[in-house]
Design a protein around this motif. Structure first.
Motif, mmCIF file in Angstrom:
data_model
loop_
_atom_site.group_PDB
_atom_site.id
_atom_site.type_symbol
_atom_site.label_atom_id
_atom_site.label_comp_id
_atom_site.label_asym_id
_atom_site.label_seq_id
_atom_site.Cartn_x
_atom_site.Cartn_y
_atom_site.Cartn_z
ATOM 1 N N PHE A 151 22.597 60.292 58.954
ATOM 2 C CA PHE A 151 23.807 60.797 59.580
ATOM 3 C C PHE A 151 25.066 60.380 58.827
ATOM 4 C CE2 PHE A 151 21.261 62.163 63.091
ATOM 5 C CZ PHE A 151 21.990 63.184 63.665
ATOM 6 N N VAL A 152 25.076 59.186 58.234
ATOM 7 C CA VAL A 152 26.229 58.760 57.442
ATOM 8 C C VAL A 152 26.398 59.676 56.233
ATOM 9 C CG1 VAL A 152 27.072 56.913 55.911
ATOM 10 C CG2 VAL A 152 26.320 56.374 58.228
ATOM 11 N N ASP A 153 25.282 60.115 55.657
ATOM 12 C CA ASP A 153 25.345 61.061 54.543
ATOM 13 C C ASP A 153 25.737 62.463 55.015
ATOM 14 O OD1 ASP A 153 24.571 59.076 52.796
ATOM 15 O OD2 ASP A 153 22.518 59.794 52.570
ATOM 16 N N LEU A 154 25.249 62.862 56.162
ATOM 17 C CA LEU A 154 25.436 64.220 56.666
ATOM 18 C C LEU A 154 26.826 64.461 57.255
ATOM 19 C CD1 LEU A 154 23.939 66.946 57.278
ATOM 20 C CD2 LEU A 154 23.365 65.948 59.498
ATOM 21 N N CYS A 155 27.362 63.461 57.932
ATOM 22 C CA CYS A 155 28.578 63.636 58.726
ATOM 23 C C CYS A 155 29.717 62.757 58.226
ATOM 24 C CB CYS A 155 28.311 63.237 60.181
ATOM 25 S SG CYS A 155 26.965 64.102 60.959
ATOM 26 N N SER A 156 30.920 63.142 58.593
ATOM 27 C CA SER A 156 32.069 62.268 58.351
ATOM 28 C C SER A 156 32.049 61.166 59.416
ATOM 29 C CB SER A 156 33.371 63.062 58.451
ATOM 30 O OG SER A 156 33.638 63.417 59.795
ATOM 31 N N ILE A 157 32.787 60.113 59.158
ATOM 32 C CA ILE A 157 32.881 59.028 60.139
ATOM 33 C C ILE A 157 33.458 59.560 61.452
ATOM 34 C CG2 ILE A 157 33.992 56.804 60.662
ATOM 35 C CD1 ILE A 157 31.622 56.721 58.600
ATOM 36 N N ASN A 158 34.452 60.441 61.368
ATOM 37 C CA ASN A 158 35.021 61.015 62.588
ATOM 38 C C ASN A 158 33.996 61.832 63.363
ATOM 39 O OD1 ASN A 158 37.520 59.845 62.279
ATOM 40 N ND2 ASN A 158 38.443 61.615 61.303
ATOM 41 N N GLU A 159 33.140 62.575 62.661
ATOM 42 C CA GLU A 159 32.088 63.330 63.344
ATOM 43 C C GLU A 159 31.105 62.384 64.033
ATOM 44 O OE1 GLU A 159 31.922 67.320 60.538
ATOM 45 O OE2 GLU A 159 30.939 65.490 59.843
ATOM 46 N N LEU A 160 30.764 61.299 63.369
ATOM 47 C CA LEU A 160 29.873 60.315 63.993
ATOM 48 C C LEU A 160 30.514 59.699 65.232
ATOM 49 C CD1 LEU A 160 28.193 58.436 61.016
ATOM 50 C CD2 LEU A 160 27.089 59.832 62.761
ATOM 51 N N HIS A 161 31.824 59.417 65.151
ATOM 52 C CA HIS A 161 32.516 58.893 66.332
ATOM 53 C C HIS A 161 32.504 59.914 67.465
ATOM 54 C CE1 HIS A 161 33.995 54.937 65.286
ATOM 55 N NE2 HIS A 161 34.268 55.380 64.069
ATOM 56 N N SER A 162 32.633 61.194 67.137
ATOM 57 C CA SER A 162 32.564 62.238 68.177
ATOM 58 C C SER A 162 31.200 62.232 68.846
ATOM 59 C CB SER A 162 32.829 63.619 67.580
ATOM 60 O OG SER A 162 34.155 63.748 67.183
#
Length: 140
Positions: free
Chosen positions: A37-48
């Motif tokens: 997920f860190v590779d797939l998404c931005s940090i903001n997307e992960l926070h969402s």
């Protein structure tokens, strides 16, 4: 396409989404999933994603919108922007991440509308976590 039906996507996109989901299903544990997920998404997307899951768990506990907002939204702090020296960098540029963003009542409402669907993804995930927890207790 594994029975996925969604009018928001073309058949071709659904095929590729299925491929993505199958890739996710190959992750063996939460550590591998996090790396993916860190590779797939931005940090903001992960926070969402995190905020939505935090909302689901608090709705499950019967908490009100006000309680959820208070618990999930960050407190004003002089610590904001500091990083934990023990945390490993993801190699991404640091900016103001969504963790400093308040959770909105609109997001809570959207999550709750999905949560109440007995055939929805949140309900499936919660039921599976409950089953796994009960199975672990039985094995002890």
């Amino acid at each position: 396409m594994d029975g996925i039906k969604d009018t928001h996507f073309t058949d071709s996109e659904l095929e590729e989404l299925t491929d993505l989901y199958n890739a996710m299903l190959t992750m063996r544990d939460s550590s591998e999933m996090h790396k993916f997920f860190v590779d797939l998404c931005s940090i903001n997307e992960l926070h969402s994603f995190l905020h939505r899951w935090q909302i689901v768990r608090r709705i499950e506990q019967g908490k009100s919108y006000e309680e959820i907002i208070k618990e999930i939204s960050p407190a004003e702090s002089s610590e904001e922007g500091k990083t934990d020296p023990g945390k490993r960098s993801t190699g991404r540029a640091r900016g103001k991440a969504r963790s400093s963003t308040k959770v909105s009542s609109t997001t809570i409402s959207r999550v709750k509308n999905c949560y109440v669907n007995p055939d929805g993804g949140y309900r499936t995930a919660l039921n599976r976590l409950k089953e796994a927890s009960e199975k672990n207790k039985e094995e002890e």
